[in-house]
Motif scaffolding. Structure first.
Motif, PDB file in Angstrom:
ATOM      1  N   UNK A  92     -42.599  -6.939  -2.654  1.00 45.44           N
ATOM      2  CA  UNK A  92     -41.489  -7.010  -1.712  1.00 45.44           C
ATOM      3  C   UNK A  92     -40.569  -5.802  -1.886  1.00 45.44           C
ATOM      4  N   UNK A  93     -40.362  -5.076  -0.793  1.00 42.87           N
ATOM      5  CA  UNK A  93     -39.482  -3.911  -0.831  1.00 42.87           C
ATOM      6  C   UNK A  93     -39.923  -2.857  -1.818  1.00 42.87           C
ATOM      7  N   UNK A  94     -41.175  -2.910  -2.231  1.00 43.68           N
ATOM      8  CA  UNK A  94     -41.737  -2.020  -3.247  1.00 43.68           C
ATOM      9  C   UNK A  94     -40.924  -2.038  -4.552  1.00 43.68           C
ATOM     10  N   UNK A  95     -40.271  -3.160  -4.831  1.00 42.27           N
ATOM     11  CA  UNK A  95     -39.487  -3.267  -6.066  1.00 42.27           C
ATOM     12  C   UNK A  95     -40.377  -3.425  -7.295  1.00 42.27           C
ATOM     13  N   UNK A  96     -41.571  -3.976  -7.099  1.00 42.78           N
ATOM     14  CA  UNK A  96     -42.491  -4.199  -8.203  1.00 42.78           C
ATOM     15  C   UNK A  96     -41.809  -5.000  -9.317  1.00 42.78           C
ATOM     16  N   UNK A 125     -48.481 -12.335 -17.312  1.00 41.92           N
ATOM     17  CA  UNK A 125     -47.801 -11.690 -16.188  1.00 41.92           C
ATOM     18  C   UNK A 125     -46.502 -12.441 -15.933  1.00 41.92           C
ATOM     19  N   UNK A 126     -45.437 -11.669 -15.765  1.00 45.01           N
ATOM     20  CA  UNK A 126     -44.104 -12.247 -15.609  1.00 45.01           C
ATOM     21  C   UNK A 126     -43.433 -11.748 -14.333  1.00 45.01           C
ATOM     22  N   UNK A 127     -42.544 -12.578 -13.822  1.00 40.02           N
ATOM     23  CA  UNK A 127     -41.697 -12.207 -12.695  1.00 40.02           C
ATOM     24  C   UNK A 127     -40.352 -11.748 -13.253  1.00 40.02           C
ATOM     25  N   UNK A 128     -39.853 -10.640 -12.726  1.00 34.32           N
ATOM     26  CA  UNK A 128     -38.544 -10.126 -13.126  1.00 34.32           C
ATOM     27  C   UNK A 128     -37.527 -10.610 -12.089  1.00 34.32           C
ATOM     28  N   UNK A 129     -36.974 -11.780 -12.339  1.00 33.63           N
ATOM     29  CA  UNK A 129     -36.158 -12.490 -11.363  1.00 33.63           C
ATOM     30  C   UNK A 129     -34.947 -11.689 -10.893  1.00 33.63           C
ATOM     31  N   UNK A 130     -34.195 -11.137 -11.820  1.00 37.07           N
ATOM     32  CA  UNK A 130     -32.956 -10.449 -11.452  1.00 37.07           C
ATOM     33  C   UNK A 130     -33.210  -9.097 -10.791  1.00 37.07           C
ATOM     34  N   UNK A 131     -34.314  -8.473 -11.125  1.00 39.62           N
ATOM     35  CA  UNK A 131     -34.658  -7.204 -10.480  1.00 39.62           C
ATOM     36  C   UNK A 131     -34.800  -7.400  -8.974  1.00 39.62           C
ATOM     37  N   UNK A 132     -35.434  -8.479  -8.583  1.00 37.99           N
ATOM     38  CA  UNK A 132     -35.594  -8.798  -7.169  1.00 37.99           C
ATOM     39  C   UNK A 132     -34.293  -9.333  -6.573  1.00 37.99           C
ATOM     40  N   UNK A 133     -33.554 -10.087  -7.355  1.00 38.69           N
ATOM     41  CA  UNK A 133     -32.293 -10.663  -6.873  1.00 38.69           C
ATOM     42  C   UNK A 133     -31.252  -9.601  -6.562  1.00 38.69           C
ATOM     43  N   UNK A 134     -31.305  -8.477  -7.251  1.00 42.47           N
ATOM     44  CA  UNK A 134     -30.331  -7.409  -7.001  1.00 42.47           C
ATOM     45  C   UNK A 134     -30.366  -6.950  -5.552  1.00 42.47           C
ATOM     46  N   UNK A 135     -31.540  -6.958  -4.960  1.00 41.71           N
ATOM     47  CA  UNK A 135     -31.669  -6.520  -3.567  1.00 41.71           C
ATOM     48  C   UNK A 135     -31.711  -7.695  -2.590  1.00 41.71           C
ATOM     49  N   UNK A 136     -32.346  -8.808  -3.009  1.00 40.03           N
ATOM     50  CA  UNK A 136     -32.599  -9.895  -2.069  1.00 40.03           C
ATOM     51  C   UNK A 136     -31.896 -11.208  -2.406  1.00 40.03           C
ATOM     52  N   UNK A 184     -30.728 -14.748  -3.796  1.00 41.04           N
ATOM     53  CA  UNK A 184     -31.402 -15.977  -4.222  1.00 41.04           C
ATOM     54  C   UNK A 184     -32.873 -15.984  -3.808  1.00 41.04           C
ATOM     55  N   UNK A 185     -33.182 -15.539  -2.599  1.00 36.21           N
ATOM     56  CA  UNK A 185     -34.577 -15.534  -2.134  1.00 36.21           C
ATOM     57  C   UNK A 185     -35.417 -14.584  -2.993  1.00 36.21           C
ATOM     58  N   UNK A 186     -34.856 -13.481  -3.404  1.00 34.70           N
ATOM     59  CA  UNK A 186     -35.558 -12.564  -4.294  1.00 34.70           C
ATOM     60  C   UNK A 186     -35.853 -13.191  -5.643  1.00 34.70           C
ATOM     61  N   UNK A 187     -34.851 -13.899  -6.179  1.00 38.15           N
ATOM     62  CA  UNK A 187     -34.991 -14.538  -7.492  1.00 38.15           C
ATOM     63  C   UNK A 187     -36.003 -15.680  -7.452  1.00 38.15           C
ATOM     64  N   UNK A 188     -35.926 -16.518  -6.423  1.00 43.98           N
ATOM     65  CA  UNK A 188     -36.731 -17.735  -6.381  1.00 43.98           C
ATOM     66  C   UNK A 188     -38.088 -17.583  -5.710  1.00 43.98           C
ATOM     67  N   UNK A 189     -38.272 -16.515  -4.906  1.00 43.39           N
ATOM     68  CA  UNK A 189     -39.530 -16.383  -4.185  1.00 43.39           C
ATOM     69  C   UNK A 189     -40.177 -15.007  -4.353  1.00 43.39           C
ATOM     70  N   UNK A 190     -39.471 -13.960  -3.969  1.00 39.57           N
ATOM     71  CA  UNK A 190     -40.107 -12.636  -3.926  1.00 39.57           C
ATOM     72  C   UNK A 190     -40.606 -12.167  -5.288  1.00 39.57           C
ATOM     73  N   UNK A 191     -39.835 -12.389  -6.338  1.00 38.60           N
ATOM     74  CA  UNK A 191     -40.283 -11.956  -7.673  1.00 38.60           C
ATOM     75  C   UNK A 191     -41.532 -12.735  -8.097  1.00 38.60           C
ATOM     76  N   UNK A 192     -41.594 -14.011  -7.716  1.00 40.94           N
ATOM     77  CA  UNK A 192     -42.770 -14.837  -8.024  1.00 40.94           C
ATOM     78  C   UNK A 192     -43.977 -14.317  -7.242  1.00 40.94           C
ATOM     79  N   UNK A 193     -43.759 -14.001  -5.979  1.00 39.54           N
ATOM     80  CA  UNK A 193     -44.844 -13.446  -5.166  1.00 39.54           C
ATOM     81  C   UNK A 193     -45.331 -12.114  -5.751  1.00 39.54           C
TER      82      UNK A 193
END
Length: 172
Positions: free
Chosen positions: A39-43, A78-89, A91-100
Motif C-alpha cells: 500500500x502506497x509503496x510503504x513496504x 514475517x511481521x507487519x509494521x503497524x505504525x509505519x502504515x498508520x503514519x500515512x493511512x 487507523x486503516x493503515x494500522x489495522x488493514x494495510x500493514x497486515x496486507x
C-alpha cells in the motif's frame, strides 16, 4: 521455473532435510519476496530470519507445539509494521494495510522459496505475545506468519481446490 509450475508445485511441507540453506539462496528468496506490492509503496513489513536451534524451539512451542518448526533448517517470521502504515493511512493503515503488506510479502516469499527448489509451510497458529517476547518485538510490530523453510523430506499431500463457480459470487 515457469510461473504456473511454481504455483502448482507450492504445497505445505512439514518434513525437512537437515541440509543447510546457502546464504546466497536465502538472499535471493528475500530479494524476490521484496518485489511484492504494498500500500502506497510503504513496504510496512519486516522479516526475521531464524537459524538458531534454541530460538526455533521456543518459536515451535509458542506455535502451539508444532514441532516441525524447530526441525526446519530456516524459519522466517514475517511481521507487519503497524505504525509505519498508520503514519500515512491512520487507523486503516494500522489495522488493514500493514497486515496486507505482510501477507502479500509472505505469499511472494513462499513462491520464491518454491521457485528456488525449497519447501515451506505457512504457520498462522501461534501465541502472538509469546512470539513477540521471544523475538523482542516492539508493540508496533505484529507477527503475521511463521514460515519454516528447507529442502523437502516428504511428498506433498495433494489438496483440492474449490471450483471457480464456488468462489465467484458476482460477475457484473
Amino acid at each position: 521455473m515457469e510461473f504456473e509450475k511454481v504455483l502448482k508445485k507450492r504445497h505445505s511441507i512439514r518434513e525437512f532435510q537437515e541440509k543447510k540453506i546457502p546464504g546466497k539462496i536465502i538472499e535471493k528468496i528475500l530479494e524476490m519476496a521484496n518485489l511484492s506490492p504494498s500500500t502506497g509503496n510503504l513496504q510496512a513489513r519486516s522479516v526475521i530470519i531464524i537459524k538458531n536451534k534454541d530460538i526455533k524451539e521456543k518459536i515451535s512451542e509458542a506455535a502451539l507445539n508444532q514441532r516441525f518448526i524447530a526441525k526446519a533448517p530456516l524459519v522466517f517470521v514475517v511481521c507487519a509494521n503497524l505504525e509505519e502504515s498508520a503514519q500515512k493511512y491512520g487507523k486503516r493503515g494500522r489495522l488493514l494495510y500493514s497486515i496486507q503488506d505482510a501477507t502479500i510479502f509472505t505469499s511472494y516469499l513462499q513462491l520464491a522459496i518454491t521457485n528456488l527448489g525449497l519447501a515451506s509451510c505457512w504457520v498462522g497458529a501461534f501465541k502472538e505475545d509469546e512470539i513477540k517476547d521471544i523475538l523482542d518485538l516492539s508493540q508496533e510490530i505484529k507477527p503475521i506468519a511463521i514460515i519454516p523453510t528447507g529442502f523437502a523430506d516428504e511428498e506433498p499431500c495433494k489438496t483440492g481446490r474449490k471450483n471457480l463457480d464456488e468462489i465467484i459470487k458476482k460477475e457484473l
